[in-house]
Each structure stands twice: as structure tokens, then as C-alpha cells.
Design a protein around this motif. Structure first.
Motif, PDB file in Angstrom:
ATOM      1  N   TRP A   1       0.820  -1.221   0.000  1.00  0.00           N
ATOM      2  CA  TRP A   1       0.000   0.000   0.000  1.00  0.00           C
ATOM      3  C   TRP A   1       0.856   1.274   0.000  1.00  0.00           C
ATOM      4  O   TRP A   1       0.476   2.291  -0.567  1.00  0.00           O
ATOM      5  CB  TRP A   1      -0.959   0.023   1.204  1.00  0.00           C
ATOM      6  CG  TRP A   1      -2.177  -0.830   0.979  1.00  0.00           C
ATOM      7  CD1 TRP A   1      -2.501  -1.976   1.637  1.00  0.00           C
ATOM      8  CD2 TRP A   1      -3.230  -0.604   0.027  1.00  0.00           C
ATOM      9  NE1 TRP A   1      -3.674  -2.484   1.151  1.00  0.00           N
ATOM     10  CE2 TRP A   1      -4.154  -1.672   0.172  1.00  0.00           C
ATOM     11  CE3 TRP A   1      -3.481   0.370  -0.929  1.00  0.00           C
ATOM     12  CZ2 TRP A   1      -5.311  -1.768  -0.597  1.00  0.00           C
ATOM     13  CZ3 TRP A   1      -4.639   0.264  -1.700  1.00  0.00           C
ATOM     14  CH2 TRP A   1      -5.528  -0.784  -1.533  1.00  0.00           C
TER      15      TRP A   1
ATOM     16  N   GLN B   1       1.694   0.043 -12.811  1.00  0.00           N
ATOM     17  CA  GLN B   1       0.275  -0.106 -12.462  1.00  0.00           C
ATOM     18  C   GLN B   1      -0.387   1.265 -12.296  1.00  0.00           C
ATOM     19  O   GLN B   1      -1.481   1.506 -12.799  1.00  0.00           O
ATOM     20  CB  GLN B   1       0.129  -0.906 -11.165  1.00  0.00           C
ATOM     21  CG  GLN B   1      -1.322  -0.966 -10.700  1.00  0.00           C
ATOM     22  CD  GLN B   1      -1.533  -1.817  -9.453  1.00  0.00           C
ATOM     23  OE1 GLN B   1      -0.711  -2.667  -9.128  1.00  0.00           O
ATOM     24  NE2 GLN B   1      -2.629  -1.580  -8.762  1.00  0.00           N
TER      25      GLN B   1
ATOM     26  N   TRP C   1      -6.597   4.498 -17.482  1.00  0.00           N
ATOM     27  CA  TRP C   1      -7.947   3.908 -17.510  1.00  0.00           C
ATOM     28  C   TRP C   1      -8.981   4.808 -16.851  1.00  0.00           C
ATOM     29  O   TRP C   1     -10.169   4.654 -17.083  1.00  0.00           O
ATOM     30  CB  TRP C   1      -7.944   2.551 -16.781  1.00  0.00           C
ATOM     31  CG  TRP C   1      -7.539   1.421 -17.665  1.00  0.00           C
ATOM     32  CD1 TRP C   1      -6.414   1.349 -18.412  1.00  0.00           C
ATOM     33  CD2 TRP C   1      -8.272   0.212 -17.908  1.00  0.00           C
ATOM     34  NE1 TRP C   1      -6.378   0.169 -19.089  1.00  0.00           N
ATOM     35  CE2 TRP C   1      -7.507  -0.563 -18.808  1.00  0.00           C
ATOM     36  CE3 TRP C   1      -9.481  -0.302 -17.448  1.00  0.00           C
ATOM     37  CZ2 TRP C   1      -7.924  -1.810 -19.261  1.00  0.00           C
ATOM     38  CZ3 TRP C   1      -9.885  -1.541 -17.894  1.00  0.00           C
ATOM     39  CH2 TRP C   1      -9.119  -2.286 -18.808  1.00  0.00           C
ATOM     40  N   ALA C   2      -8.525   5.707 -15.990  1.00  0.00           N
ATOM     41  CA  ALA C   2      -9.482   6.508 -15.192  1.00  0.00           C
ATOM     42  C   ALA C   2     -10.306   7.439 -16.094  1.00  0.00           C
ATOM     43  O   ALA C   2      -9.815   7.970 -17.041  1.00  0.00           O
ATOM     44  CB  ALA C   2      -8.716   7.314 -14.168  1.00  0.00           C
TER      45      ALA C   2
ATOM     46  N   TYR D   1       2.055   1.670  -3.473  1.00  0.00           N
ATOM     47  CA  TYR D   1       0.923   2.054  -4.331  1.00  0.00           C
ATOM     48  C   TYR D   1       0.665   3.567  -4.239  1.00  0.00           C
ATOM     49  O   TYR D   1       0.554   4.265  -5.244  1.00  0.00           O
ATOM     50  CB  TYR D   1      -0.319   1.263  -3.892  1.00  0.00           C
ATOM     51  CG  TYR D   1      -1.562   1.546  -4.691  1.00  0.00           C
ATOM     52  CD1 TYR D   1      -1.757   0.947  -5.926  1.00  0.00           C
ATOM     53  CD2 TYR D   1      -2.547   2.409  -4.212  1.00  0.00           C
ATOM     54  CE1 TYR D   1      -2.900   1.198  -6.666  1.00  0.00           C
ATOM     55  CE2 TYR D   1      -3.685   2.667  -4.932  1.00  0.00           C
ATOM     56  CZ  TYR D   1      -3.856   2.054  -6.169  1.00  0.00           C
ATOM     57  OH  TYR D   1      -4.994   2.312  -6.895  1.00  0.00           O
TER      58      TYR D   1
ATOM     59  N   ALA E   1      -0.967   2.870 -15.602  1.00  0.00           N
ATOM     60  CA  ALA E   1      -2.083   2.232 -16.313  1.00  0.00           C
ATOM     61  C   ALA E   1      -3.414   2.651 -15.691  1.00  0.00           C
ATOM     62  O   ALA E   1      -4.389   2.914 -16.402  1.00  0.00           O
ATOM     63  CB  ALA E   1      -1.921   0.726 -16.262  1.00  0.00           C
ATOM     64  N   GLU E   2      -3.456   2.721 -14.361  1.00  0.00           N
ATOM     65  CA  GLU E   2      -4.710   3.128 -13.709  1.00  0.00           C
ATOM     66  C   GLU E   2      -5.074   4.558 -14.104  1.00  0.00           C
ATOM     67  O   GLU E   2      -6.246   4.874 -14.290  1.00  0.00           O
ATOM     68  CB  GLU E   2      -4.574   3.012 -12.183  1.00  0.00           C
ATOM     69  CG  GLU E   2      -4.760   1.590 -11.698  1.00  0.00           C
ATOM     70  CD  GLU E   2      -4.647   1.422 -10.198  1.00  0.00           C
ATOM     71  OE1 GLU E   2      -4.778   0.293  -9.731  1.00  0.00           O
ATOM     72  OE2 GLU E   2      -4.387   2.416  -9.483  1.00  0.00           O
TER      73      GLU E   2
ATOM     74  N   ASP F   1       7.245  -2.038 -11.301  1.00  0.00           N
ATOM     75  CA  ASP F   1       5.920  -2.635 -11.534  1.00  0.00           C
ATOM     76  C   ASP F   1       4.814  -1.760 -10.960  1.00  0.00           C
ATOM     77  O   ASP F   1       3.760  -1.568 -11.570  1.00  0.00           O
ATOM     78  CB  ASP F   1       5.836  -4.028 -10.897  1.00  0.00           C
ATOM     79  CG  ASP F   1       6.695  -5.033 -11.642  1.00  0.00           C
ATOM     80  OD1 ASP F   1       7.147  -4.699 -12.757  1.00  0.00           O
ATOM     81  OD2 ASP F   1       6.926  -6.130 -11.102  1.00  0.00           O
ATOM     82  N   MET F   2       5.047  -1.239  -9.763  1.00  0.00           N
ATOM     83  CA  MET F   2       4.001  -0.423  -9.136  1.00  0.00           C
ATOM     84  C   MET F   2       3.784   0.871  -9.913  1.00  0.00           C
ATOM     85  O   MET F   2       2.644   1.329 -10.070  1.00  0.00           O
ATOM     86  CB  MET F   2       4.388  -0.125  -7.681  1.00  0.00           C
ATOM     87  CG  MET F   2       3.279   0.485  -6.879  1.00  0.00           C
ATOM     88  SD  MET F   2       1.757  -0.499  -6.910  1.00  0.00           S
ATOM     89  CE  MET F   2       1.999  -1.579  -5.522  1.00  0.00           C
TER      90      MET F   2
END
Lengths: 329, 450
Positions: A283, A321, A328-329, A286, A324-325, A317-318
Motif C-alpha cells: 500500500w 500499475q 484507464w481513469a 501504491y 495504467a490506472e 511494476d508499481m
């Protein structure tokens, strides 16, 4: 014994059906009277309410009041006064039965009955979780400011009062009523219970509340306090506190620091966020990745380059992510 | 009567009295829960919960070789009525078109999500996000079984509570709102279990209110059985915070507690029963306050078994699950701060519930043999059978009285009468048959274990 139980079912069933039919008939008459009273309480023909029927009547009356507007509530209250039912409800506050008490407590709240104050205050302090919470809610209806003063120790301390339900009461009361009592509670920093007050603080006036909470930044190492304070950071002037919290042993504090850095930080905070991006807790990484993307003055291609050049695969990697988020938002 | 005959008779008598006595005691404890519920009914939902402070929920749907139904199952999960939730579908190495159907129906695209392996599971291949539903993700993993799939769902979950849906039962659309209440009202709650109700035609799960009784006696026998044991016995144990053998219905878990307990075990037939028992053991050992709540509202429904074969499979599964869960957590009997779980619930379930079917079946066979060999007087034999019937009937009737006084799912005269008849008939073969199946399951478990 089994046959006795069979007989008990039959008798209980018959009794219940008889009572239900009787209550339906009575309730119909009450409903008519209550509907009339909503227009004109003096013209409403309310049948005599017997002792046995009083709790049932109050429950029906309470149900109607839950959705009534201010004017209708006042008229329905007048109806009780005209028939002396308010007095009887007050006496019910001292009964032993929880059902009678709860009906009376709720009615006293709807009536905003000051004569019930002492009994309600006693019940809010000494009753079980359900009775005490109902009494607290009634007090808050009668005189919110005075009630918040009386309940300012119970609200943080009584973890058997469901916070999500208490929050809906706070929301109904409105920020102008709850802000000052919330500030009083926050300044007291009750332990345990501070986390409850912090969660309720969102229903106060943010500008007043956040300045108090931000003030804790330099004066506490308690994780709950720090997390609340970090969530209120709005200004770059507070960033040194967020940078300090990035090394905190408690991961929830580091996560809050990552959020705060992303919210008000710029390029200068990049090293701190990169460090948080390598945190062992998912977390924290993130929120550090999302914080990094939000940083003022940082271009998307720079972040992409950072991801490609990262030596720590967890961090890369994080970051991937989070990017990518964002897409997509 | 000779010494050995008297011994067998006394053992059986003691068993019957203890088991049925505990059941009645638990029913009495359940009365308090039911009474509170009736008292609080006028205050139900007041004040309403503030949705911003209600914990969000992850709904896990585990699917393996389920191409035919998986899309409907996911749509049903997405249609749940709850303020904030996500659906995580776990494709457990399906060899049919499960993943393709999901991809097509929900416009899935592979997503570079960082997988957090908190509980050990088989490798995850890809995580997909849906272009149509922002709260839907699909985890494609190697085949590992139901427990492994749910664990993968736990690892992927972003929310503090989770529930794994099962095609064997249906959760009412607004059921999560009810199921979350124990967590809202008490932060020490680790799990909230529902009690399964029987729904003959799949309509009761759609809305609250009275239900219809099935026409077949076979289904009504199952209703009486469900009222007696899973419902009121479970409520009784919950009153003591000692609900161990919970299974076969919806359970909402606190995720951090499941992660701390290392998730579901793949070698258990009824994995949720074992996990809940393990949580009791771990939290009792820590000496921390915790709650395993049982929600009595009828929000979780299942169709009755349609054939004897299906019923047999269900009961045998439960018996093996119980035996495994109790054997896997035998340290519970020695745990410090064990309280009522250590001294009452675990011994009762571990010894009397686990081995009870053996005592019942063997005892009945022995007594019949002794009667036929004229070792047991006819009067004693008849008296014993009468007692067996009376105690069984008493417990079933007590459950019907409780149901009638509380939930009133079957409020009509005719319904009460038909259930009472089922309570009589149940003791004339049905219970003995179930005991025989459970005994059979126990033997198989014992052989496998050896």
C-alpha cells in the motif's frame, strides 16, 4: 412434552393472529387520526390509548415522525400533548422493559421534550449500548449543542456506539452545529477514541478542523494522530512534517506521508517518493506511485523513463500499475 | 438385563440426553437473541448508517470449468445492492471456455497490476480489468482448488471485508447491508455468518417477507432440520461467541484476520468451517477480544436437495468437513483463555457431533440385535425407541416454536401444521437415515486419515 409444544404453537399462533387482527384494526384508526393530526391536531379523533397499547402506539407515532417534515412533526407532537400521551411517555422512560424505554426515548427525542433531559442523560451514560445510544440520539434532537457538550466524553469513549450510525446523526445536525464540539474533542485528543473523533471530523467545517489537526504534526508521534494530521496537509509549508513521516516505523503513517507528498509536493519531493516506492509494504508503494504521478511539474515521459530505468522491479511494476490506472481513469 | 446390555443402554441414554439437552439449551440461548431482535424491530436501521463510514466489501467469485454459468454468476454479484464493493472473479485454471466467456461478456483487458501474495497460492497468470465495470477484476491463475482460488481473491482484494460467493446458495440482493452490520456495530468482529434457509423455487431470495412452503414432504423435512440445527443451534452458540461449525452459507470475513490466519486450507472439504474454527483458536490463544457473529435474518437461501443422493452427498460433506475441522484444530482444547469454546463448544462438536452418528447407528443396531436375541426385554426396547422419538420431536418442535415467535417466515395456520407434521415424520426414518450417512462419512474419513 413434544405434544405440549405442539399445543403451544397452536395457542400462540391463534393468540398472535387474534392480536394482529386487533392491532390492524386499531392501527387503522390511529393512522386516520395521525393523518388528520398532520393537518389539524385539534380536529383529530384519536381513540383512547390503553396502557397495553401505548408502546405500540408510540412505535407507530415514532415511525411516522422519522419521515415527517418540521411542521407535521410539530402538529403530531401537539396531538400527544392534547391527549396527555407525552406525560405517559415520560413516565415510560423509567420502566424496566427495554421495549417500553426505547419507544419512550425515541418519542421524547421527536417531541424535543426538555422535561426528559435528566432521564435521557442518565440513560445515555448508564444504559446498555442500544438504550444509551438511543438516549444520546434523543438528547441530540432536543438540544444538539448542549447534548454534544454532555456527550463529548462518551462519543470518543463508547466504542459500542456504532460510528457509521453516529456519523449519520452528525451529518443531519450539520457542520455549523458539530464543528465547535468536534474541535473541543480533537483538542482533548482522547485515548482511546481519537480515531473515532477524527473520522467524525469530516462532518465539521473543514477549514476550522484541518487547522487544528495540522497543528498536531509537530507535537505527536502517535500513528493515529499523525495519520489524521497528514491527511489534512494542504500547504507546502507543512511538507517537512510529511518528509519526516516518510521514515516512520508504522506503515500506515508512511502511506499517509506518500499521499501528502503527492498532494502538495513538487519535483523537490521526488527523492522521498522514490524512497517510498521501494517500501516493503504494497500500500505504501501504491500511494507513492500515485503520489509521484501527481507531482507538480513532472512530465509523463519523465515518469515513464523512471519506470524503465528503475533497478527495483517492485518499484517499476508499481509505477507501471499506477500509470495504467491513470490511463484507464 | 445382563451387565453388557445395561451398559449399552445407559451409554445410549446418556448420549441422547446430553446431545438433545445441549440442543435445547442452545435453543433457549437463541430465544434471547430472538427476543432482542423483536424488541429492536421498531428501531431497525435507525439511525441509518452513513455510507461513507461503512466498510467496503470485496466479493470473490471462484470459477473452475464453469463456462456455462460464470457470466450469470458475475452479473448477479455485480447486481448486489451495497454502497461500495468490488467483484474479483478468480478463474481457477479452467480447461473450458470460462475465461473467454468472461472476456467477451465484460470486455476484459490484461492489466499490469502488481499482485500482492499475502497468502500462499498457485501462481497467478494474468489480472484483467473490465472496460464495462470499474469494480470488476478477473484473476487468471493455475488450477489449485476452491480454497486456493478464494485465497487468490483475498490476495487481490483491495477492501477490508470480503465474501466468497458459492453457487450452492443465493444471497439476497441487499443481503450485504445486513451482513455488514456486526462489523459496523462492533469493530472486533472477525466474521459474520448467515443461517441458510430453504427456498423451494428460488423466489424467496429475491425479497424479504413470508416464504412459501414446498409441496413435497421431503423438502419440508429439510426445512425442519435446518431450523433445528443450523439456525437456532448456531444462534445459541453465537450467543456464547462460540459458533465453530459454520458452513454452507454466506460468511463475510475481515480480510486482515483471514490473512493473519494464513487463509483457507486446500485440504479441507468444508474450508470455511475449518477457517472459522482456526480463527477461534488463534484469537483465543492471543487472548484478544473478538466476535464471530451469526446473522439470523433470512438473507441467504438455497434450494432443498431434490433427491436422496443429493441429500446424502450434502450431509456426508458436512460430516467429513466437521471431522476435518475438529481434527485440524485439536489444540483448541488446550488453548489458554479458551473459555466456553475450549470447555463446551469444541468438546461438544469434536466428540458428540463428530462421533455421535457412530453412537446412534451402532447403538440402534446393537439394541435391535439384543432385542431379537431376547437379551433386552421388549418393554425396555419400546421405551428406548419412544424416548428417542420424543427427544427428537421435542427439539424439532422447540425450533418451530422459535421460528413462529421470531421470523415468521411461515405465518399461516396450514404452514405451521404441515411443519409440525414434518417434525413428527422426521423422527420416523429421516433422522436415522441422515445419521447412517454421517456414520458412513465418518468411516470413510477415518479410513482416509489412516
Amino acid at each position: 412434552m413434544g405434544l405440549l409444544l405442539l399445543a403451544a404453537i397452536a395457542v400462540l399462533g391463534a393468540l398472535r393472529r387474534w392480536r394482529r387482527r386487533r392491532m390492524e384494526a386499531i392501527e387503522n384508526r390511529w393512522r386516520n387520526a395521525l393523518s388528520q393530526a398532520a393537518e389539524d391536531p385539534r380536529g383529530a379523533a384519536l381513540p383512547t390509548i390503553g396502557t397495553w397499547d401505548l408502546p405500540h402506539f408510540l412505535e407507530a407515532w415514532n415511525r411516522m415522525l422519522e419521515s415527517a417534515d418540521e411542521q407535521t412533526a410539530e402538529r403530531l407532537g401537539t396531538l400527544l400533548g392534547l391527549h396527555g400521551i407525552d406525560e405517559r411517555a415520560l413516565r415510560m422512560l423509567r420502566k424496566r422493559s427495554a421495549r417500553l424505554r426505547l419507544a419512550a426515548i425515541t418519542a421524547a427525542g421527536h417531541l424535543r421534550e426538555p422535561r426528559a433531559w435528566d432521564d435521557l442523560e442518565r440513560l445515555s451514560q448508564h444504559g446498555g449500548p442500544i438504550v444509551s445510544f438511543a438516549a444520546a440520539r434523543a438528547l441530540l434532537r432536543i438540544d444538539p449543542r448542549r447534548a454534544l457538550d454532555v456527550l463529548s466524553h462518551s462519543i470518543p469513549a463508547r466504542d459500542d456506539w456504532p460510528l457509521a450510525r453516529l456519523a449519520s446523526v452528525f451529518e443531519t445536525l450539520g457542520p455549523s452545529v458539530v464543528t465547535n464540539p468536534l474541535i473541543t474533542m480533537l483538542l482533548r485528543r482522547p485515548r482511546p477514541g481519537l480515531d473515532r473523533v477524527v473520522k467524525l471530523a469530516r462532518f465539521g467545517q473543514p477549514e476550522k478542523i484541518s487547522s487544528i489537526v495540522r497543528g498536531w504534526l509537530g507535537s505527536s508521534t502517535d500513528p493515529d494522530v499523525l495519520m489524521a494530521a497528514l491527511a489534512c496537509i494542504e500547504d507546502r509549508a507543512d511538507l517537512p512534517w510529511a518528509l519526516g513521516a516518510a521514515d516512520h516505523p508504522e506503515w500506515r503513517v508512511r502511506m499517509s506521508a506518500a499521499r501528502a507528498l503527492g498532494k502538495v509536493g513538487n519535483r523537490e519531493e521526488l527523492p522521498a517518493l522514490l524512497q517510498l516506492l521501494r517500501d516493503p509494504v504494497w500500500w505504501v508503494r501504491y500511494h507513492a506511485a500515485h503520489g509521484l504521478i501527481r507531482l507538480e511539474g513532472l512530465e509523463p515521459h519523465e515518469i515513464e523513463a523512471m519506470r524503465e530505468g528503475a533497478r527495483d522491479s517492485f518499484a517499476a511494476d508499481m509505477l507501471g500499475q499506477a500509470l495504467a490506472e491513470r490511463r484507464w481513469a | 438385563m445382563s451387565g453388557p446390555v445395561a451398559f449399552v443402554l445407559w451409554v445410549l441414554l446418556a448420549y441422547l440426553v446430553i446431545v438433545n439437552g445441549v440442543y435445547l439449551l442452545l435453543h433457549m440461548l437463541a430465544v434471547r437473541t430472538v427476543r432482542e431482535k423483536v424488541t429492536l424491530r421498531p428501531l431497525e436501521g435507525l439511525p441509518p448508517v452513513q455510507t461513507a463510514l461503512v466498510p467496503p466489501v470485496t466479493v470473490v467469485v471462484a470459477a473452475r470449468d464453469d463456462a456455462e454459468h460464470v457470466v450469470d454468476r458475475v452479473r448477479a454479484a455485480l447486481a448486489l445492492d451495497y454502497p461500495q464493493f468490488e467483484v474479483v472473479v478468480v478463474n481457477d485454471g479452467s480447461r473450458d471456455a470460462t475465461l473467454e466467456h468472461l472476456r467477451e461478456a465484460f470486455a476484459l483487458e490484461a492489466f499490469p497490476e502488481v499482485y500482492w501474495r499475502r497468502v500462499p497460492v498457485k501462481p497467478v497468470r494474468t489480472i484483467y480489468h473490465s472496460r464495462l465495470h470499474r469494480n470488476l477484476r478477473v484473476v487468471d491463475k493455475e488450477r489449485g482448488g476452491t480454497a486456493d482460488a478464494i485465497n487468490a481473491g483475498v490476495n487481490t482484494s483491495r477492501y477490508p471485508l470480503f465474501i466468497a460467493l458459492d453457487p450452492r446458495w443465493t444471497l439476497r440482493r441487499d443481503g450485504l447491508r445486513t451482513l455488514v452490520e456486526p462489523f459496523v456495530d462492533d469493530p472486533a468482529t472477525l466474521a459474520a455468518c448467515t443461517t441458510l434457509r430453504i427456498d423451494p423455487d428460488g423466489t424467496a431470495a429475491l425479497e424479504s417477507g413470508p416464504a412459501e412452503l414446498p409441496r413435497s414432504l421431503f423438502s419440508r423435512l429439510q426445512i425442519v432440520e435446518h431450523l433445528r440445527e443450523p439456525l437456532f443451534v448456531r444462534l445459541g452458540w453465537a450467543r456464547l461467541n462460540a459458533a465453530l461449525a459454520v458452513s454452507g452459507s454466506a460468511i463475510l470475513f475481515r480480510k486482515d484476520a483471514v490473512v493473519e490466519s494464513m487463509g483457507f486450507r486446500g485440504d479441507m472439504l468444508v474450508e470455511e468451517m475449518e477457517l472459522v474454527t482456526r480463527m477461534h483458536k488463534l484469537w483465543r490463544a492471543k487472548g484478544e477480544r473478538y466476535v464471530v457473529a451469526v446473522v439470523s435474518d433470512p438473507i441467504c437461501w438455497a434450494r432443498p436437495a431434490a433427491t436422496l443422493g443429493e441429500l446424502r452427498a450434502n450431509r456426508m460433506r458436512w460430516q467429513v468437513g466437521l471431522a476435518q475441522a475438529m481434527a485440524a484444530n485439536s489444540e483448541l482444547f488446550g488453548v489458554r483463555h479458551g473459555g466456553v469454546v475450549r470447555w463446551l463448544a469444541y468438546p461438544f462438536l469434536s466428540w458428540l457431533e463428530r462421533f455421535g452418528p457412530a453412537v446412534e447407528v451402532l447403538g440402534l443396531v446393537l439394541l435391535t440385535a439384543m432385542f431379537l436375541l431376547k437379551l433386552l426385554p421388549g418393554l425396555a426396547f419400546v421405551a428406548f425407541l419412544a424416548l428417542l422419538f420424543a427427544l427428537g420431536f421435542l427439539v424439532s418442535m422447540s425450533a418451530l416454536v422459535l421460528e413462529d415467535a421470531s421470523f415468521r417466515l411461515y405465518p399461516r395456520w396450514g404452514q405451521s401444521a404441515r411443519l409440525a407434521i414434518a417434525a413428527v415424520v422426521e423422527n420416523l426414518g429421516y433422522r436415522q437415515l441422515v445419521a447412517f450417512w454421517r456414520f458412513d462419512a465418518l468411516l470413510r474419513w477415518w479410513q482416509t486419515r489412516r
